[in-house]
Motif scaffolding. Structure first.
Motif, mmCIF file in Angstrom:
data_model
loop_
_atom_site.group_PDB
_atom_site.id
_atom_site.type_symbol
_atom_site.label_atom_id
_atom_site.label_comp_id
_atom_site.label_asym_id
_atom_site.label_seq_id
_atom_site.Cartn_x
_atom_site.Cartn_y
_atom_site.Cartn_z
ATOM 1 N N ARG A 7 -4.736 -0.162 -7.313
ATOM 2 C CA ARG A 7 -6.177 -0.061 -7.088
ATOM 3 C C ARG A 7 -6.395 0.998 -6.013
ATOM 4 O O ARG A 7 -5.885 0.884 -4.897
ATOM 5 C CB ARG A 7 -6.721 -1.421 -6.617
ATOM 6 N N GLU A 43 -8.051 3.063 -3.079
ATOM 7 C CA GLU A 43 -8.860 2.740 -1.907
ATOM 8 C C GLU A 43 -9.326 4.044 -1.252
ATOM 9 O O GLU A 43 -8.998 5.129 -1.711
ATOM 10 C CB GLU A 43 -8.035 1.918 -0.918
ATOM 11 N N LYS A 44 -10.019 3.913 -0.147
ATOM 12 C CA LYS A 44 -10.484 5.073 0.601
ATOM 13 C C LYS A 44 -9.301 5.902 1.088
ATOM 14 O O LYS A 44 -8.221 5.389 1.317
ATOM 15 C CB LYS A 44 -11.299 4.631 1.816
ATOM 16 N N GLN A 80 -5.401 5.992 -0.481
ATOM 17 C CA GLN A 80 -4.438 4.899 -0.491
ATOM 18 C C GLN A 80 -4.534 4.155 -1.818
ATOM 19 O O GLN A 80 -5.609 4.043 -2.400
ATOM 20 C CB GLN A 80 -4.719 3.910 0.632
ATOM 21 N N THR A 129 0.833 -1.200 0.000
ATOM 22 C CA THR A 129 0.000 0.000 0.000
ATOM 23 C C THR A 129 0.867 1.249 0.000
ATOM 24 O O THR A 129 1.867 1.316 0.709
ATOM 25 C CB THR A 129 -0.914 0.012 1.240
#
Length: 63
Positions: A46, A48-49, A52, A21
């Protein structure tokens, strides 16, 4: 302190790591390492919230 992203991407490529991450504050450090990584097109992120991004290595992608 920013991660050693070149090393993390090498571990993804070797199959030693499934994913990692990147936090928004570290993105520019990641970007520099990413642009110098020889098979960067296989490193897929990808979102993320909270900004991230989770990266993995696509071993099945054709170049």
């Amino acid at each position: 302190m920013a991660e050693d992203y070149a090393n993390l991407m090498a571990q993804l490529k070797a199959g030693q790591l499934n994913e990692f991450t990147v936090e928004p504050k570290d993105f520019m450090a990641f970007q520099r390492a990413y642009m110098n990584f020889e098979s960067r097109k296989r490193v897929v992120g990808r979102a993320e919230k909270n900004g991230q991004i989770i990266y993995h290595y696509d071993h099945e992608q054709t170049q």
